[in-house]
Design an enzyme around this catalytic site. Structure first.
Site, PDB file in Angstrom:
ATOM      1  N   THR A  93       0.865  -1.179   0.000  1.00 14.80           N
ATOM      2  CA  THR A  93       0.000   0.000   0.000  1.00 14.80           C
ATOM      3  C   THR A  93       0.897   1.222   0.000  1.00 14.80           C
ATOM      4  OG1 THR A  93      -1.405   1.360   1.435  1.00 14.80           O
ATOM      5  CG2 THR A  93      -0.200  -0.387   2.496  1.00 14.80           C
ATOM      6  N   CYS A 206      -1.944   4.887  -5.451  1.00 14.38           N
ATOM      7  CA  CYS A 206      -2.723   4.059  -4.529  1.00 14.38           C
ATOM      8  C   CYS A 206      -2.883   2.722  -5.230  1.00 14.38           C
ATOM      9  CB  CYS A 206      -4.072   4.684  -4.210  1.00 14.38           C
ATOM     10  SG  CYS A 206      -5.132   3.609  -3.211  1.00 14.38           S
TER      11      CYS A 206
END
Length: 240
Positions: A93, A206
């Site tokens: 992430t 992202c």
């Protein structure tokens, strides 16, 4: 008939801190295995171990600004991965690279930083001025933009309205596996604004954004961080 192909040396084991969200972690797992198969052929697949956290717990800590506690969760996961045999570790992430230093401090194996892998790809493409899409934390705080800037990149982010759209779609749709054409169109508007401001490329900062946006949706090169991180991990795992 079984493949007779073999890897010329021992393949390193990749440790994955995932679950943030599991939608993108599934992409990591798919990409790692596909890339190893492409490079080695036959029935080869990636050696990896995964610790998948409960994202609801992490998201609560993000909103509350309790980053150190969130870092403790990820650091414990990293130590578990190393104990399970990981030779290198990935935080799957972008946003949680805010605590990368905290995670790295408990490891004796390398932490492969997503920002470094992304910046190297941008520089290799000959770009220097890039737009950044991601969560509000990634777009608005310094931890990620400064990492990219340390590689000589100039980073642009959307205006406040654009940031709100990008963040909302990530948490309310993409993290839940929802992909909407209307949201894709909204992202394309944000990308167009970044291009008007001078962005030569756009970082999909992202790991879920790749579920929504591909190169065909942008007038300038896009840099998909999930794929780039996976490619860098496979490079490291297969390096003699």
């Amino acid at each position: 008939m079984l493949s007779r192909e073999c890897h010329p040396g021992p393949m390193k084991t990749i440790g994955l801190i995932g679950g943030m969200s599991w939608e993108s972690s599934a992409e990591y797992y798919r990409l790692l295995n596909e890339l190893v198969r492409e490079r080695l052929g036959g029935l080869h697949s990636a050696r990896c171990v995964l610790h998948s956290v409960d994202f609801a717990e992490i998201e609560r800590l993000q909103v509350a600004g309790e980053w150190e506690r969130a870092g403790d969760v990820l650091a414990a996961a990293a130590k578990g991965l190393e104990a399970a045999g990981a030779d290198l570790v990935l935080i799957c992430t972008n946003t949680m690279h805010k605590v990368a230093g905290q995670v790295e401090s408990v490891l004796s194996v390398p932490l492969l930083h997503l920002g470094d892998a992304t910046a190297e790809a941008v520089r290799a493409a000959g770009e220097r001025r890039v737009g950044l899409l991601g969560t509000a934390f990634t777009m608005e705080q310094d931890f990620y933009r400064d990492r990219l800037a340390s590689h000589g990149l100039e980073v642009l982010v959307p205006d406040e309205a654009g940031r709100d759209v990008v963040h909302r779609v990530i948490y309310e749709e993409l993290c839940l596996g929802v992909v909407r054409d209307e949201s894709r169109a909204a992202y394309q508007e944000v990308i167009a604004a970044l291009v008007r401001d001078g962005a030569e490329g756009v970082i999909l900062g992202c790991t879920e954004i790749e579920l929504l946006i591909g190169q065909e949706h942008s007038p300038v090169p896009v840099f998909p961080t999930t794929r780039l991180h996976a490619e860098a991990a496979v490079d490291a795992a297969l390096r003699a």
